[in-house]
Scaffold this motif. Sequence first.
Motif, PDB file in Angstrom:
ATOM      1  N   ALA A 178       0.834  -1.204   0.000  1.00 38.07           N
ATOM      2  CA  ALA A 178       0.000   0.000   0.000  1.00 38.07           C
ATOM      3  C   ALA A 178       0.867   1.252   0.000  1.00 38.07           C
ATOM      4  N   PRO A 179       0.446   2.311  -0.695  1.00 37.76           N
ATOM      5  CA  PRO A 179       1.161   3.592  -0.623  1.00 37.76           C
ATOM      6  C   PRO A 179       1.261   4.068   0.818  1.00 37.76           C
ATOM      7  N   SER A 180       2.344   4.752   1.113  1.00 35.16           N
ATOM      8  CA  SER A 180       2.623   5.145   2.497  1.00 35.16           C
ATOM      9  C   SER A 180       2.968   6.625   2.567  1.00 35.16           C
ATOM     10  N   TYR A 181       2.341   7.344   3.498  1.00 36.19           N
ATOM     11  CA  TYR A 181       2.707   8.749   3.695  1.00 36.19           C
ATOM     12  C   TYR A 181       4.062   8.853   4.377  1.00 36.19           C
ATOM     13  N   ALA A 182       4.449   7.822   5.161  1.00 39.84           N
ATOM     14  CA  ALA A 182       5.769   7.832   5.798  1.00 39.84           C
ATOM     15  C   ALA A 182       6.876   7.761   4.747  1.00 39.84           C
ATOM     16  N   ALA A 183       6.641   6.987   3.679  1.00 39.03           N
ATOM     17  CA  ALA A 183       7.618   6.927   2.590  1.00 39.03           C
ATOM     18  C   ALA A 183       7.754   8.283   1.909  1.00 39.03           C
ATOM     19  N   THR A 184       6.627   8.974   1.746  1.00 36.47           N
ATOM     20  CA  THR A 184       6.657  10.304   1.147  1.00 36.47           C
ATOM     21  C   THR A 184       7.447  11.278   2.015  1.00 36.47           C
ATOM     22  N   ILE A 185       7.174  11.279   3.312  1.00 42.99           N
ATOM     23  CA  ILE A 185       7.865  12.193   4.217  1.00 42.99           C
ATOM     24  C   ILE A 185       9.366  11.934   4.200  1.00 42.99           C
ATOM     25  N   ALA A 186       9.768  10.651   4.247  1.00 41.98           N
ATOM     26  CA  ALA A 186      11.191  10.317   4.251  1.00 41.98           C
ATOM     27  C   ALA A 186      11.882  10.799   2.974  1.00 41.98           C
ATOM     28  N   CYS A 187      11.249  10.557   1.831  1.00 39.18           N
ATOM     29  CA  CYS A 187      11.839  10.990   0.559  1.00 39.18           C
ATOM     30  C   CYS A 187      11.887  12.508   0.449  1.00 39.18           C
ATOM     31  N   ARG A 188      10.815  13.187   0.896  1.00 40.34           N
ATOM     32  CA  ARG A 188      10.802  14.648   0.840  1.00 40.34           C
ATOM     33  C   ARG A 188      11.889  15.252   1.719  1.00 40.34           C
ATOM     34  N   LEU A 189      12.099  14.672   2.892  1.00 38.10           N
ATOM     35  CA  LEU A 189      13.160  15.169   3.774  1.00 38.10           C
ATOM     36  C   LEU A 189      14.527  15.021   3.116  1.00 38.10           C
ATOM     37  N   MET A 190      14.735  13.910   2.422  1.00 43.22           N
ATOM     38  CA  MET A 190      15.992  13.742   1.693  1.00 43.22           C
ATOM     39  C   MET A 190      16.146  14.802   0.611  1.00 43.22           C
ATOM     40  N   GLN A 191      15.053  15.051  -0.128  1.00 40.17           N
ATOM     41  CA  GLN A 191      15.112  16.038  -1.205  1.00 40.17           C
ATOM     42  C   GLN A 191      15.414  17.432  -0.668  1.00 40.17           C
ATOM     43  N   VAL A 192      14.714  17.815   0.385  1.00 36.77           N
ATOM     44  CA  VAL A 192      14.919  19.146   0.954  1.00 36.77           C
ATOM     45  C   VAL A 192      16.341  19.275   1.512  1.00 36.77           C
ATOM     46  N   HIS A 193      16.787  18.240   2.225  1.00 31.21           N
ATOM     47  CA  HIS A 193      18.125  18.285   2.816  1.00 31.21           C
ATOM     48  C   HIS A 193      19.194  18.348   1.727  1.00 31.21           C
ATOM     49  N   LEU A 194      19.015  17.554   0.678  1.00 33.07           N
ATOM     50  CA  LEU A 194      19.985  17.566  -0.413  1.00 33.07           C
ATOM     51  C   LEU A 194      20.005  18.919  -1.119  1.00 33.07           C
ATOM     52  N   THR A 195      18.840  19.536  -1.251  1.00 29.34           N
ATOM     53  CA  THR A 195      18.775  20.871  -1.849  1.00 29.34           C
ATOM     54  C   THR A 195      19.552  21.888  -1.012  1.00 29.34           C
ATOM     55  N   VAL A 196      19.408  21.796   0.294  1.00 27.49           N
ATOM     56  CA  VAL A 196      20.144  22.693   1.184  1.00 27.49           C
ATOM     57  C   VAL A 196      21.650  22.446   1.070  1.00 27.49           C
ATOM     58  N   VAL A 197      22.041  21.185   0.944  1.00 32.49           N
ATOM     59  CA  VAL A 197      23.462  20.859   0.790  1.00 32.49           C
ATOM     60  C   VAL A 197      24.027  21.501  -0.469  1.00 32.49           C
ATOM     61  N   TYR A 198      23.306  21.361  -1.587  1.00 31.95           N
ATOM     62  CA  TYR A 198      23.761  21.962  -2.842  1.00 31.95           C
ATOM     63  C   TYR A 198      23.836  23.487  -2.723  1.00 31.95           C
ATOM     64  N   LEU A 199      22.839  24.076  -2.072  1.00 34.56           N
ATOM     65  CA  LEU A 199      22.842  25.526  -1.908  1.00 34.56           C
ATOM     66  C   LEU A 199      24.039  25.981  -1.090  1.00 34.56           C
ATOM     67  N   MET A 200      24.342  25.286   0.011  1.00 29.34           N
ATOM     68  CA  MET A 200      25.480  25.662   0.842  1.00 29.34           C
ATOM     69  C   MET A 200      26.799  25.442   0.110  1.00 29.34           C
ATOM     70  N   MET A 201      26.868  24.392  -0.722  1.00 23.09           N
ATOM     71  CA  MET A 201      28.075  24.185  -1.529  1.00 23.09           C
ATOM     72  C   MET A 201      28.296  25.350  -2.484  1.00 23.09           C
ATOM     73  N   ALA A 202      27.220  25.774  -3.124  1.00 22.06           N
ATOM     74  CA  ALA A 202      27.334  26.877  -4.080  1.00 22.06           C
ATOM     75  C   ALA A 202      27.703  28.176  -3.375  1.00 22.06           C
ATOM     76  N   LEU A 203      27.035  28.467  -2.255  1.00 25.25           N
ATOM     77  CA  LEU A 203      27.344  29.694  -1.523  1.00 25.25           C
ATOM     78  C   LEU A 203      28.756  29.674  -0.980  1.00 25.25           C
TER      79      LEU A 203
END
Length: 262
Positions: A173-198
């Motif tokens: 079954a689809p899981s909202y916990a899977a969505t939250i985990a993946c979204r947290l990875m995406q947001v965190h990775l975006t912040v990492v790229y932003l800090m690398m660029a800055l």
Amino acid sequence: MSEYFRMLNERVGSGWNRFWYTPSDPLTLCTLRVCVGLIATYTIFTYSFDLLSFFGPDALLPTNVVRSMQEGRTRFSYLDYVSSPGQLWTVHALSLVAMVLFTVGFATRVTSVLALVVFLSYAHRAIMITTQFEPIIAFLLFYLCLGPSGAYLSVDRWLLIRRRGSGDAGVVAPSYAATIACRLMQVHLTVVYLMMALGKFSAIVWWNGTAAWWLMINSRDPLVDFSGLSARAISENSTTIGSRAAIYLINAWTHAILAFEL
């Protein structure tokens, strides 16, 4: 005006809920578990060749020195409490077992937490060899603990199908916990790229376009072996068309890296 703000609030709220809480298939999360687990297991395994030098009672950095260097920081490592080579090898073997069990997806809810504890314990103890790599793997392991990372591609899945039969266990079954985990990875990775660029904006080599050149000629751990290129060939005093083209290529490469991160 009040109607506008009411609609704005509703749309922002619905977008927020859709982004974070829409149930999704855990397959992506499970694939990440396998990939991250393999990398983390390999990392822990490589410590085996210098285990006593890094973590033993007479290690390069004794436990009391590591604690004093990290004073004021929240850290935990069960390796701090290992007092003999025999105990260290036993603990190391058990740590590798936990990492392998997590990678193959056995008792994933438990082994995912154990894998995080194992990885952090090694990273916190051997700070002399810890780089920017370990924090990336650590936050991925943490987010994998939050979702059903053993729903697919796992021993847990195989055992469930074997116990219940393919009729009841064939569909996940689809899981909202899977969505939250993946979204947290995406947001965190975006912040990492932003800090690398800055962070690159503070170095002149990323402004004048020579950063890629300095990365290439790094003799200690070059990403790619470009030793065949001569520094004289692209020196500032070179006037040949080939030399100028090489300079422009290096400049473009440098700025493309920064643009990609942004």
